[in-house]
Every structure is written in structure tokens, then in C-alpha cells.
Design a protein around this motif. Structure first.
Motif, PDB file in Angstrom:
ATOM      1  N   TRP A 197      -1.461  -0.863   5.294  1.00 25.89           N
ATOM      2  CA  TRP A 197      -2.023  -0.150   5.924  1.00 25.89           C
ATOM      3  C   TRP A 197      -2.096  -0.279   7.573  1.00 25.89           C
ATOM      4  O   TRP A 197      -2.590  -1.426   7.818  1.00 25.89           O
ATOM      5  N   HIS A 238      -4.185  -4.784  -7.307  1.00 26.88           N
ATOM      6  CA  HIS A 238      -4.056  -4.265  -5.714  1.00 26.88           C
ATOM      7  C   HIS A 238      -5.357  -3.732  -5.356  1.00 26.88           C
ATOM      8  O   HIS A 238      -5.780  -3.944  -4.288  1.00 26.88           O
ATOM      9  N   CYS A 282      -7.715  -4.271  -2.251  1.00 25.82           N
ATOM     10  CA  CYS A 282      -7.577  -3.354  -0.876  1.00 25.82           C
ATOM     11  C   CYS A 282      -8.314  -2.172  -0.807  1.00 25.82           C
ATOM     12  O   CYS A 282      -8.211  -1.170  -1.609  1.00 25.82           O
ATOM     13  N   CYS A 322      -6.632   1.251  -0.050  1.00 24.25           N
ATOM     14  CA  CYS A 322      -5.960   2.000  -1.218  1.00 24.25           C
ATOM     15  C   CYS A 322      -7.021   2.382  -2.009  1.00 24.25           C
ATOM     16  O   CYS A 322      -6.883   3.663  -2.652  1.00 24.25           O
ATOM     17  N   CYS A 326       0.783  -1.200  -0.032  1.00 23.74           N
ATOM     18  CA  CYS A 326       0.000  -0.068   0.009  1.00 23.74           C
ATOM     19  C   CYS A 326       0.741   1.167  -0.091  1.00 23.74           C
ATOM     20  O   CYS A 326       0.569   2.420  -0.887  1.00 23.74           O
TER      21      CYS A 326
END
Ligand SMILES: [Zn+2]
Lengths: 92, 229
Positions: free
Chosen positions: B139, A45, A49, A52, A19
Motif C-alpha cells: 500500500w 499476511h 498488514c 489489508c 498487498c
């Protein structure tokens, strides 16, 4: 599944990019200056995610916000003065 | 076709000068209405761009004055190879650079790598990511989803608007110039590279850092405003 394996699997699924790396590529992505394969990797990705995806959306919102910042209106006396100059220019 | 015609006539009174060729020929003929339109449309944006180049408002105002003078002088030679807006921004940038150099306070980008803008790493946010282990770089706390209406709502608040403006003013000069031209004045990357004489990669790096910083300020704003408990 061990934490380590889980991490590796997540990384693999997330297009083999972290990320932290991905957010550095966001402007490149938005500018359309990525190669096809980089773009695919980026999108894979994003597909996996949520963080993101949210960040990308925040960046787009940031750009929209900046775009809405108003400019100062021209002060009347400056406008009059410049129009006067325009008239002189016209004659010249 | 018909629909377009109606739409166009409805717009024509408001956007009499929307067509640039019409505007340019009117200007050359000395049409004051056309020049008034130019002043109303571009004085503010020119001043904003000037302030991204020179260290004080007073100097910025002078640069804008010189720019209008330059516009008048060069108008007969305007060839329409770029838009009028890009052309004017280029005139302003050249004046601002000359002026800044004279004042010896203009911070130009001395190499093409985008690293030399005195920026440090302030646009990065390493603390938002897991530092070690197999999940390193992911994250540590997910960014939240912002409301669709965020821009409108933020800009309604005088305080938020001032903070965002301050965030942009506080950017290193070239970042500020890039984000102003790209995201406020809505020029495209090529035009900005051309005006500021930076490479495409450089432009992108500067834009990215500038946007990242402003994003962070907006996030802080939203978090402060979020009702707690
Ligand atoms: Zn991610």
C-alpha cells in the motif's frame, strides 16, 4: 537495516505475497475456495498488514451495504392484475 | 424446545408462508394469500434481476410478467429440488435470455474465462500501491477503517443510495447479474452458477470485480462526506 533488506523482510513476513496480490484473492478467501496453504499464507499476511485488514473489512462492509439495498415494492395495479391472473389460473 | 415453540408461534402470523412446502401446497390449492405473499416478496427482486439482463426497464417489466406467467404454468411441476426463489430466478433468467437474444442486445458471456465481459481493468486500483523498489506492491496509502454503521448510514442518504445503485447498474451485465443474485438476493455460489450457467471460477471472478467496483464507489462517498478541516 537497508531499505532493500527491510522490504524483503516485510515481504517475507507478510506471507510472501504483496498487498496488491492479496486484495485480488479476497473473494476467493471469503468464498472459502482457497487451499489450506493459500489460506494460511493469506492469514499470515493479514496478521502483519493493517492496510489489508482494513481493506478486507471494507469489502465485508461493501457486501453488507449491497445486501441492504431495498427492492421496489410491487405497484398496486400490477399486484391486482397478477392476482386476477392467479384466480383465472386456479379455475383453469 | 419450549422457547422455540413460543418463538415460532410469534412468527407464524407474520411468516405464515415461511415454510416452503406449506407455501407451495397453498399455491397449488389456489390460496390467494399465498400468491399475494409471493408477489410482495419477489416482484421487486425479480424486476431488479430482469434489469440486470435486458437493456430497458420496459422490457424488464415484460420479462417479469412473463416470469409470473411461467411460474403459474410450471407450479404443478415444481419438485422442490431447489428453493422456490432459485426456481423463480431461473425461470426469469431463461425468459430474459430468450428475450435479450431476440432483441440482439443481450450480452452473454461467450467463454468461461471471465475475461470477456467487456470490462477492461477498471476494477483494479494500481495507483494505490507502491510501484517500484523492494516495497513494490504494498500500500502506498493505507485503506482506512470504516465505521461499523457504514451501510446503515450510507443507505439513509438518498444520494448515496442512488450512487451505489448506479454503480451496480453500470457494471457489465454478467457482473451485475452475479452481484445481484449473490449479495442482494443472497443465493449461494452454486445456485448462481446454475442459474447463470457460468463456472465457479468465473462466478468468483465476476463477483470480485463487481464488489471491488462498488467498494470504490462507497469509498469515494465516504471521503466526500468526511468533514475536512
Ligand atoms: Zn497487505
Amino acid at each position: 537495516m537497508s531499505q532493500d533488506l527491510k522490504g524483503q523482510l516485510m515481504h517475507l513476513m507478510a506471507g510472501n505475497i504483496t498487498c496488491q496480490d492479496l486484495i485480488e484473492l479476497i473473494t476467493e478467501y471469503l468464498e472459502g475456495s482457497m487451499s489450506f496453504s493459500e489460506r494460511v499464507r493469506f492469514q499470515i499476511h493479514l496478521g502483519f498488514c493493517q492496510g489489508c485488514r482494513n481493506y478486507l473489512s471494507q469489502m465485508k462492509t461493501t457486501i453488507r451495504t449491497i445486501g441492504k439495498l431495498p427492492a421496489e415494492p410491487i405497484p398496486d395495479e400490477v399486484r391486482d392484475e397478477l392476482l386476477k391472473r392467479f384466480r383465472t389460473w386456479k379455475k383453469g | 424446545m419450549k422457547e422455540e415453540d413460543t418463538a415460532q408461534s410469534a412468527l407464524s402470523s407474520k411468516h405464515k408462508w415461511a415454510d416452503e412446502q406449506t407455501l407451495v401446497s397453498a399455491l397449488r390449492e389456489g390460496d390467494e394469500g399465498a400468491f399475494g405473499f409471493l408477489l410482495d416478496t419477489y416482484h421487486g427482486p425479480l424486476l431488479r434481476l430482469a434489469m440486470a439482463h435486458v437493456p430497458s426497464r420496459a422490457v424488464a417489466e415484460e420479462v417479469v410478467q412473463e416470469t409470473w406467467q411461467g411460474v403459474l404454468e410450471s407450479l404443478p411441476r415444481f419438485e422442490g429440488r431447489s428453493s422456490l426463489k432459485t426456481w423463480m430466478f431461473r425461470i426469469l433468467t431463461n425468459r430474459a435470455k430468450t428475450r435479450g437474444q431476440r432483441e440482439r442486445r443481450y450480452e452473454s458471456l461467450d467463454s468461461g474465462d471471465g475475461q470477456s465481459d467487456g470490462d477492461g481493468e477498471g476494477w483494479r486500483e494500481p495507483d494505490r500501491f507502491i510501484q517500484a523498489g523492494s516495497l513494490a506492491g504494498h500500500w502506498s496509502s493505507l485503506p482506512s477503517m470504516w465505521d461499523e454503521e457504514t451501510p446503515e448510514r450510507l443507505l439513509l442518504s438518498k444520494e448515496s443510495r442512488a450512487l451505489i445503485q448506479q454503480a451496480i447498474s453500470a457494471l457489465p451485465p454478467v457482473q451485475r447479474q452475479v452481484i445481484t443474485l449473490r449479495d442482494i438476493d443472497e443465493l449461494d455460489a452454486k445456485e448462481v452458477c446454475n442459474i447463470l450457467e457460468v463456472t465457479e471460477t468465473n462466478q468468483r471472478v465476476l463477483l470480485h470485480r463487481a464488489r471491488s467496483r462498488v467498494r470504490k464507489i462507497i469509498e469515494q462517498q465516504l471521503e466526500e462526506k468526511r468533514p475536512t478541516g
